[in-house]
Design a protein around this motif. Structure first.
Motif, PDB file in Angstrom:
ATOM      1  N   PRO A 319       0.830  -1.206   0.000  1.00 42.51           N
ATOM      2  CA  PRO A 319       0.000   0.000   0.000  1.00 42.51           C
ATOM      3  C   PRO A 319       0.867   1.260   0.000  1.00 42.51           C
ATOM      4  N   PRO A 320       0.246   2.444  -0.226  1.00 37.92           N
ATOM      5  CA  PRO A 320       0.981   3.710  -0.100  1.00 37.92           C
ATOM      6  C   PRO A 320       1.457   3.924   1.336  1.00 37.92           C
ATOM      7  N   ILE A 321       2.388   4.860   1.513  1.00 31.65           N
ATOM      8  CA  ILE A 321       2.972   5.144   2.827  1.00 31.65           C
ATOM      9  C   ILE A 321       2.561   6.551   3.268  1.00 31.65           C
ATOM     10  N   ARG A 322       2.122   6.675   4.510  1.00 31.29           N
ATOM     11  CA  ARG A 322       1.824   7.988   5.066  1.00 31.29           C
ATOM     12  C   ARG A 322       3.126   8.753   5.298  1.00 31.29           C
ATOM     13  N   VAL A 323       3.212   9.973   4.780  1.00 29.39           N
ATOM     14  CA  VAL A 323       4.427  10.782   4.922  1.00 29.39           C
ATOM     15  C   VAL A 323       4.042  12.213   5.281  1.00 29.39           C
ATOM     16  N   ASN A 324       5.043  12.953   5.771  1.00 28.17           N
ATOM     17  CA  ASN A 324       4.855  14.348   6.163  1.00 28.17           C
ATOM     18  C   ASN A 324       6.001  15.203   5.648  1.00 28.17           C
ATOM     19  N   ASP A 325       5.782  16.490   5.640  1.00 30.60           N
ATOM     20  CA  ASP A 325       6.801  17.449   5.241  1.00 30.60           C
ATOM     21  C   ASP A 325       8.061  17.229   6.081  1.00 30.60           C
ATOM     22  N   GLY A 326       9.199  17.107   5.410  1.00 34.63           N
ATOM     23  CA  GLY A 326      10.468  16.903   6.102  1.00 34.63           C
ATOM     24  C   GLY A 326      10.921  15.466   6.175  1.00 34.63           C
ATOM     25  N   ASP A 327      10.030  14.519   5.878  1.00 34.17           N
ATOM     26  CA  ASP A 327      10.440  13.114   5.845  1.00 34.17           C
ATOM     27  C   ASP A 327      11.418  12.881   4.693  1.00 34.17           C
ATOM     28  N   LEU A 353      11.939   4.809   4.965  1.00 40.78           N
ATOM     29  CA  LEU A 353      11.439   6.119   5.405  1.00 40.78           C
ATOM     30  C   LEU A 353      12.162   6.557   6.672  1.00 40.78           C
ATOM     31  N   HIS A 354      12.669   7.800   6.671  1.00 40.52           N
ATOM     32  CA  HIS A 354      13.312   8.416   7.834  1.00 40.52           C
ATOM     33  C   HIS A 354      12.507   9.657   8.209  1.00 40.52           C
ATOM     34  N   GLN A 355      12.109   9.757   9.471  1.00 40.04           N
ATOM     35  CA  GLN A 355      11.346  10.910   9.935  1.00 40.04           C
ATOM     36  C   GLN A 355      12.240  11.843  10.743  1.00 40.04           C
ATOM     37  N   PRO A 356      11.904  13.162  10.769  1.00 42.67           N
ATOM     38  CA  PRO A 356      12.730  14.127  11.509  1.00 42.67           C
ATOM     39  C   PRO A 356      12.921  13.758  12.988  1.00 42.67           C
ATOM     40  N   SER A 357      11.982  13.023  13.556  1.00 39.98           N
ATOM     41  CA  SER A 357      12.092  12.600  14.956  1.00 39.98           C
ATOM     42  C   SER A 357      13.208  11.586  15.165  1.00 39.98           C
ATOM     43  N   GLY A 358      13.733  11.060  14.053  1.00 37.30           N
ATOM     44  CA  GLY A 358      14.763  10.033  14.137  1.00 37.30           C
ATOM     45  C   GLY A 358      14.223   8.637  13.926  1.00 37.30           C
ATOM     46  N   LYS A 359      12.911   8.503  13.852  1.00 34.48           N
ATOM     47  CA  LYS A 359      12.318   7.187  13.637  1.00 34.48           C
ATOM     48  C   LYS A 359      12.613   6.693  12.233  1.00 34.48           C
TER      49      LYS A 359
END
Length: 371
Positions: A319-327, A353-359
């Motif tokens: 499926p598609p992946i949920r993403v946000n600005d800055g990912d 996928l790498h998130q700004p939180s470090g996850k």
């Protein structure tokens, strides 16, 4: 060099003669040539490249690889070329001769029917011009013939039109990802009904074929890249260049497989990464020792006002992946020629996928086919 719908069924291995016939037969029809000739982005780029750089053509010898209707050869003659060799592998060569004669340049242009690998010219050339680009640049592998022509016939100080090419990949959003899953489910539902009816009506249980039927349809609906002319707002992050080609020095080994590692930064909040899109641009710059007076670009990136018949190739995630600005999406990419047909491509993405939180999310590998 590419247009029209594609047969995305499973292909059996083909020998060289069959491949030659299957590939070139489409280009022998005027309806196909008309679609390419109606592509204003394509036509304007080549027209401007020739007529804004007359010093590359005036009193020069030109080789047009895959001349098709002959229009590029005609432009070269009109720009002042002393001699143009227009090589065409199909019976479109007959139409090209008629068109060239009707435009009063048949004393300059010689149309030669045959494959570029087999043709013998009476002299070396100053310019090689060709519209060799396929979907996502390298599908069709026609650039092989251009490289062959360059190595055999281009003078040491000669120029290539186009001279450079780049391949791009960008992150996209699209509702087609969900639709393709629905299409697969519908195909399998229909199959199960067929299996039940066949056993009930004719006493034969077909269920042993369910797995290969699912594999065929999974390849068709989920793993085959899709042609699209995307709107720019469907691109949800900065695209990356994955391959740069200098047409004057590129080798077949260099383009046989494309491998790249890169990162895509998402610039839209609370959206879905539905997949990746691939496109290309080519440039007419001449060479370092013989540069173009006016550089011209042909760009097939998503555009609201200037779509092309090449469009873009979409590689949809399921499926598609949920993403946000800055990912960030880090990607290992490879593209190689299909073992069944060297004009088609096998593609693999491994993305994380790498998130700004470090996850960090576990890497996922998806395989696709450009058919």
């Amino acid at each position: 060099m590419e247009t029209g719908n594609r047969d995305t069924g499973v292909r059996a291995p083909v020998d060289k003669d069959v491949d030659f016939a299957n590939y070139f037969c489409t280009y022998a029809f005027l309806y196909h040539q008309k679609e390419m000739l109606s592509d204003r982005v394509r036509m304007d780029a080549y027209f401007n490249a020739v007529f804004k750089n007359p010093h590359h053509f005036r009193n020069k010898v030109v080789l047009d690889v895959g001349t098709g209707s002959g229009i590029l050869a005609i432009w070269c003659a009109q720009a002042g070329a002393r001699r143009v060799y227009a090589v065409e592998a199909t019976k479109m060569s007959e139409h090209a001769r008629e068109l060239i004669k009707a435009n009063n340049v048949d004393d300059i242009i010689e149309v030669i029917e045959g494959s570029m690998e087999d043709v013998a010219l009476p002299e070396k050339v100053d310019v090689i011009i060709s519209e060799w680009m396929g979907y996502f640049l390298l599908r069709e592998s026609m650039f092989d013939s251009v490289i062959c022509a360059r190595d055999r016939w281009l003078k040491p100080d000669g120029v290539m039109y186009p001279s450079h090419a780049r391949m791009w990949i960008g992150p996209i959003r699209s509702g087609l990802s969900e639709q393709k899953l629905i299409d697969l489910e519908s195909a399998m539902s229909d199959w199960h009904y067929f299996v039940d009816e066949t056993e009930r009506q004719y006493g034969v249980n077909m269920s042993v074929l369910t797995k290969p039927f699912h594999e065929e349809n999974e390849k068709y609906y989920l793993k085959t890249s899709l042609w699209s002319n995307l709107h720019p707002n469907q691109v949800i992050g900065a695209p990356a260049i994955i391959k740069e080609i200098d047409c004057l020095t590129a080798t077949i080994d260099e383009i046989r497989e494309v491998i790249a590692k890169f990162s895509l930064r998402i610039n839209l909040d609370r959206t879905r990464l539905s997949g990746f899109a691939g496109w290309f641009d080519v440039h007419f710059r001449g060479s370092d020792q013989n540069p173009a007076a006016t550089q011209v670009e042909l760009n097939t990136a998503p555009s609201e006002d200037n779509p092309t018949h090449w469009g873009q190739q979409m590689f949809l995630l399921h499926p598609p992946i949920r993403v946000n600005d800055g990912d960030d999406v880090s990607i290992s990419f490879s593209m190689s020629r299909s073992k069944q047909n060297h004009r088609l491509m096998d593609v693999e993405f491994t993305y994380e996928l790498h998130q700004p939180s470090g996850k960090r999310h576990p890497p996922i590998t998806s395989k696709f086919y450009i058919e």
